[in-house]
Design a protein around this motif. Structure first.
Motif, PDB file in Angstrom:
ATOM      1  N   LEU A 103      52.384  -3.372  44.335  1.00 17.79           N
ATOM      2  CA  LEU A 103      53.248  -4.568  43.801  1.00 17.79           C
ATOM      3  C   LEU A 103      54.505  -4.668  44.816  1.00 17.79           C
ATOM      4  O   LEU A 103      55.227  -5.442  45.231  1.00 17.79           O
ATOM      5  CB  LEU A 103      53.536  -4.184  42.454  1.00 17.79           C
ATOM      6  N   THR A 115      53.696  -6.448  47.810  1.00 19.98           N
ATOM      7  CA  THR A 115      53.511  -7.859  47.821  1.00 19.98           C
ATOM      8  C   THR A 115      55.040  -8.586  47.446  1.00 19.98           C
ATOM      9  O   THR A 115      55.323  -9.560  48.018  1.00 19.98           O
ATOM     10  CB  THR A 115      52.612  -8.432  46.858  1.00 19.98           C
ATOM     11  N   MET A 124      56.824 -11.241  50.016  1.00 19.86           N
ATOM     12  CA  MET A 124      57.589 -12.451  49.277  1.00 19.86           C
ATOM     13  C   MET A 124      58.871 -12.876  49.878  1.00 19.86           C
ATOM     14  O   MET A 124      59.245 -13.903  50.215  1.00 19.86           O
ATOM     15  CB  MET A 124      57.091 -12.478  47.982  1.00 19.86           C
ATOM     16  N   LEU A 158      53.566 -15.042  47.631  1.00 22.33           N
ATOM     17  CA  LEU A 158      53.254 -13.616  47.664  1.00 22.33           C
ATOM     18  C   LEU A 158      52.164 -13.308  48.951  1.00 22.33           C
ATOM     19  O   LEU A 158      51.992 -12.341  49.355  1.00 22.33           O
ATOM     20  CB  LEU A 158      52.612 -13.226  46.481  1.00 22.33           C
ATOM     21  N   ILE A 197      52.731   1.215  28.383  1.00 23.11           N
ATOM     22  CA  ILE A 197      51.633   1.024  29.430  1.00 23.11           C
ATOM     23  C   ILE A 197      50.575   0.636  28.916  1.00 23.11           C
ATOM     24  O   ILE A 197      49.732  -0.237  29.576  1.00 23.11           O
ATOM     25  CB  ILE A 197      51.795   2.305  30.388  1.00 23.11           C
ATOM     26  N   TRP A 247      56.242 -13.463  34.912  1.00 20.48           N
ATOM     27  CA  TRP A 247      56.296 -13.483  36.392  1.00 20.48           C
ATOM     28  C   TRP A 247      55.431 -12.109  36.760  1.00 20.48           C
ATOM     29  O   TRP A 247      54.902 -12.173  37.798  1.00 20.48           O
ATOM     30  CB  TRP A 247      57.838 -13.342  36.992  1.00 20.48           C
ATOM     31  N   TRP A 284      52.625 -11.777  39.505  1.00 24.77           N
ATOM     32  CA  TRP A 284      52.735 -10.933  40.422  1.00 24.77           C
ATOM     33  C   TRP A 284      51.574 -10.127  40.521  1.00 24.77           C
ATOM     34  O   TRP A 284      50.941  -9.775  41.700  1.00 24.77           O
ATOM     35  CB  TRP A 284      54.078 -10.301  40.022  1.00 24.77           C
ATOM     36  N   VAL A 285      51.059  -9.428  39.429  1.00 25.97           N
ATOM     37  CA  VAL A 285      50.035  -8.350  39.300  1.00 25.97           C
ATOM     38  C   VAL A 285      48.627  -9.183  39.761  1.00 25.97           C
ATOM     39  O   VAL A 285      47.980  -8.718  40.470  1.00 25.97           O
ATOM     40  CB  VAL A 285      49.809  -7.981  37.850  1.00 25.97           C
ATOM     41  N   TRP A 338      48.171 -11.698  41.778  1.00 29.97           N
ATOM     42  CA  TRP A 338      47.956 -11.692  43.440  1.00 29.97           C
ATOM     43  C   TRP A 338      48.256 -10.799  44.171  1.00 29.97           C
ATOM     44  O   TRP A 338      48.426 -10.837  45.385  1.00 29.97           O
ATOM     45  CB  TRP A 338      49.108 -13.015  43.739  1.00 29.97           C
ATOM     46  N   THR A 339      48.134  -9.413  43.266  1.00 28.68           N
ATOM     47  CA  THR A 339      48.205  -7.956  44.116  1.00 28.68           C
ATOM     48  C   THR A 339      46.900  -7.260  44.075  1.00 28.68           C
ATOM     49  O   THR A 339      46.439  -6.910  44.965  1.00 28.68           O
ATOM     50  CB  THR A 339      49.448  -7.370  43.466  1.00 28.68           C
ATOM     51  N   LEU A 340      46.458  -7.313  42.844  1.00 26.90           N
ATOM     52  CA  LEU A 340      45.345  -6.381  42.618  1.00 26.90           C
ATOM     53  C   LEU A 340      44.041  -7.119  42.692  1.00 26.90           C
ATOM     54  O   LEU A 340      44.001  -8.348  42.280  1.00 26.90           O
ATOM     55  CB  LEU A 340      45.475  -5.855  40.978  1.00 26.90           C
ATOM     56  N   ARG A 346      35.238  -3.862  38.726  1.00 27.55           N
ATOM     57  CA  ARG A 346      33.693  -3.954  38.627  1.00 27.55           C
ATOM     58  C   ARG A 346      33.610  -3.788  36.990  1.00 27.55           C
ATOM     59  O   ARG A 346      34.340  -3.244  36.453  1.00 27.55           O
ATOM     60  CB  ARG A 346      33.105  -3.137  39.232  1.00 27.55           C
TER      61      ARG A 346
END
Ligand code: SF4
Ligand code: SF4
Lengths: 147, 346
Positions: free
Chosen positions: A22, A25, A29, B30, B196, B301, B305-306, B308-310, B314
């Motif tokens: 995170l 990224t 950005m 990002l 979490i 947000w 954000w997550v 487009w990161t991870l 499967r």
């Protein structure tokens, strides 16, 4: 078969790795340079060797081409159509010179084959059209490059 | 009553165009791109065009679908998503549509209805990819709902209530103070593990990446909404964004003090409290609302954000993770919390 990857003990708790990801990224950005080229205002600079729209070189308003038929022969897309004719001074010249722009694959073979340094590929790459376009001789004679 | 419903409904429906914009530009930024920035300032009006496009598109159902369930499915997805917000207090405890005694349990039960819509959509589409997508989604939802439910049991034990209003009021108290700074009794400080777990499983519940297997476009094209177009597809999208909002609202209500002031806001409220009760009430309500919206927005947000990161899980990893990691952790969390309460620490 699944290859068992070796992961460190702490990497198995994805959480830390995820937070690292995170951060990457977010850093991209905030600070990274944008890769986007905003087209009509900015343009990409292509190399001088770029193969774009064709033109036929002319000297003093007379085209270099002698209608030797080498380029239609070598053209892999068979998109050049030439009708040859004779000038008053007995010189051969193309009456008609057409290139079907949709069939052309911009390989540049015509340019290489030409013995008279006549047909050239310019740097112009904005060639979108609303219908099927055949480049006529008059159009090709516009000098749109300096090769 | 109708005023509150109006506020919530308008808020939830306008979330979709805003989130479309945020997701587009956010994803682009990002990924070192710029994103659509031509129409309106910074491309802000692009989503208006999207909505217009959806409205004017032909509403077509393919010949091989079961018409009745095909048209019913988007509604079954959207309505529960919108209904969940009813028990969440959004600006002080007076601003809650229905102050039900079952509170959070209502949220979970209604939210889990949404999966029926997805199954209906997949089955009625009469398409193997859609069916696979909806099968996956039902398996995923059921597995992660367990963790979702268990992860807040600790909180319920601490606050001794399932009413969200009570929970938020309880979170206004001070946990401890260091050097004049009061640390509020927010859920995240009491239940970090629970937070979490709840965060991860709410990602799975809302079908967002890295848990978007029901619509995994690489293997299933688009999953359960493959055969849908125009407004019907827009409804699925709406449902996704609304359930994202509800998940964010629940996260902030349960773990970040809901409408309680953000740090610094009580000072602003103090400026306006000049003895006039009506003004004081109005200002404090407004500030509570703003705090809540800011909290929701930050979680939204975070969702983007997550995403487009991870990369995506499967399917077997997803199941393993849900049943072998999250569920035992959630049970352990409940046990430890119980122990701490018994010992009188919490
Ligand atoms: S560039 Fe290639 S395809 Fe196009 S006209 Fe020349 S030889 Fe033919
Ligand atoms: S190869 Fe050159 S000279 Fe020969 S026909 Fe083609 S353009 Fe004309």
């Amino acid at each position: 078969m699944l290859a068992q990857r070796k992961t460190g003990f702490f990497n198995k708790f994805y959480l830390v790795e995820i937070i690292k990801g995170l951060m990457i990224t977010m850093r991209n950005m905030l600070f990274a340079k944008r890769a986007t080229i905003q087209f009509p205002e900015e343009r990409r600079d292509y190399s001088e060797k770029f193969r774009g729209q064709h033109y036929i070189k002319s000297v003093n308003g007379v085209e270099n081409c002698t209608a030797c038929m080498l380029c239609p022969t070598v053209c892999p897309a068979e998109c050049i159509h030439i009708v040859a004719g004779e000038r008053e001074d007995k010189e051969k010249y193309p009456i008609k010179f057409e290139i079907d722009s949709l069939r052309c694959c911009f390989c540049g073979m015509c340019e290489e084959a030409c013995p008279k340094d006549a047909i050239k590929l310019s740097n112009i790459y904005e060639m979108s059209q609303q219908n099927r376009t055949v480049y006529e001789k008059e159009f090709l004679l516009e000098q749109r490059g300096n090769k | 009553m109708f005023l509150k419903i109006g506020i919530v409904l308008v808020g939830l429906l306008s979330v979709t165009p805003i989130m479309l914009f945020v997701e587009r530009r956010g994803s682009a930024l990002l990924q070192n791109r710029l994103g659509p920035n031509r129409f309106g300032p910074q491309g802000l009006l692009q989503s208006v065009l999207d909505v217009l496009k959806f409205i004017f598109k032909e509403d077509r159902a393919p010949g091989h679908v079961n018409k009745f369930y095909f048209s019913l499915a988007p509604l079954v997805v959207v309505v529960p998503a919108l209904m969940t917000f009813a028990v969440i207090p959004f600006a002080g405890n007076d601003f809650i549509i229905a102050n039900l005694d079952v509170g959070i349990l209502y949220c979970f039960s209604i939210a889990s209805l949404g999966v029926y819509g997805i199954i209906m959509a997949g089955w009625a589409s009469n398409n193997k990819y859609s069916l696979l997508g909806s099968l996956r989604s039902s398996a995923q939802m059921i597995s992660y709902e367990l963790t979702l439910g268990l992860s807040i049991v600790g909180l319920i034990m601490i606050f001794q209530s399932v009413k969200l209003g009570d929970m938020v009021s309880a979170q206004g108290e001070t946990l401890f103070s260091i050097g004049g700074i009061d640390v509020p009794k927010w859920g995240i400080f009491l239940q970090p593990v629970g937070f979490i777990l709840f965060l991860v499983s709410s990602f799975a519940e809302t079908n967002r990446l890295p848990f978007d297997l029901p619509e995994g476009e690489a293997e299933l094209i688009a999953g359960y909404h493959l055969e849908y177009g125009s407004m019907r597809f827009a409804l699925f999208m709406l449902a996704e964004f609304v359930s994202m909002t509800v998940a964010s609202a629940l996260l902030s209500t349960l773990f970040f003090g809901g409408w309680q002031y953000l740090p610094g806001f009580s000072w602003i409220a103090h400026l306006f409290s000049d003895g006039n009760i009506a003004v004081t009430y109005l200002v404090s309500t407004l500030l509570h609302g703003i705090s809540f919206v800011i909290k929701i927005a930050s979680f939204m947000w975070f969702f983007v954000w997550v995403r487009w990161t991870l990369p995506r899980f499967r399917f077997d990893q997803l199941m393993n993770f849900g049943w072998k990691v999250l569920l035992p952790l959630a049970l352990l969390n409940v046990f430890v919390t119980g122990l701490l309460i018994y010992l009188g620490v919490l």
